[in-house]
Scaffold this active site. Sequence first.
Site, PDB file in Angstrom:
ATOM      1  N   ILE A   1       0.848  -1.186   0.000  1.00  0.00           N
ATOM      2  CA  ILE A   1       0.000   0.000   0.000  1.00  0.00           C
ATOM      3  C   ILE A   1       0.888   1.242   0.000  1.00  0.00           C
ATOM      4  CG2 ILE A   1      -0.203  -0.086   2.525  1.00  0.00           C
ATOM      5  CD1 ILE A   1      -3.089   1.049   2.211  1.00  0.00           C
ATOM      6  N   CYS A   2       0.430   2.294  -0.684  1.00  0.00           N
ATOM      7  CA  CYS A   2       1.114   3.584  -0.699  1.00  0.00           C
ATOM      8  C   CYS A   2       2.552   3.430  -1.183  1.00  0.00           C
ATOM      9  CB  CYS A   2       1.025   4.223   0.682  1.00  0.00           C
ATOM     10  SG  CYS A   2       1.609   5.937   0.762  1.00  0.00           S
ATOM     11  N   GLY A   3       3.524   3.877  -0.420  1.00  0.00           N
ATOM     12  CA  GLY A   3       4.918   3.817  -0.844  1.00  0.00           C
ATOM     13  C   GLY A   3       5.417   2.424  -1.128  1.00  0.00           C
TER      14      GLY A   3
END
Length: 205
Positions: free
Chosen positions: A107-109
């Site tokens: 998720i995300c980065g």
Amino acid sequence: MSSSNRNRKPVHLAVYDTLADWETGHTTAYLARGGYEIRTVGASLAPVRSVGGLRIQPDVTLDDLRPEDSSLLILPGADLWDTSDDLAPFARKAREFLDADVPVAAICGGTAGLAREGLLDDRAHTSAVSFYLAATGYKGGERYVDTDAVTDGKLVTAGPTEPVAFAREVFGLLGVYEGEVLDAWYRLFHDSDAEAYAVLEAAGQ
């Protein structure tokens, strides 16, 4: 806990300085309630601090983690994904997992880390926004899906504002919740749908 739950392999949550606290809470809490042991994995056994200042003691080192000993590797976002190469070993471990047909959820980065490792070039995926991943120079732009969360085979991806959708995809992949129960869980925590609670209660969740 049933014998089948005791026989499940642990879920491994990657932990590193600046990790985004809020992105994996739904996922780990309800995996634990579903019978999975959650073990934290760090670059070393030295404590790390999340972006919210929480001190986390890794249970195992990345070098000692083997895909065959795990049900899932979760890669949360963190500032370090975008400011250094310190977390690249975690993306390489994700490659080991996927090569061994063991699930990975980022998720995300964490999605940017996978992009740099080349793991999104041939898989449908999502992230915060398409140009965030494009900045990594990866070759998978045509496989980007503008949606809350995506599962392609054994890989789950999501953006930073979709921790509930991220959890939904992980639960579906591991079979923690299915069908109307999975849908009700998502509606309860994403939409505050009170009627969904009755479905979960009826299912003993």
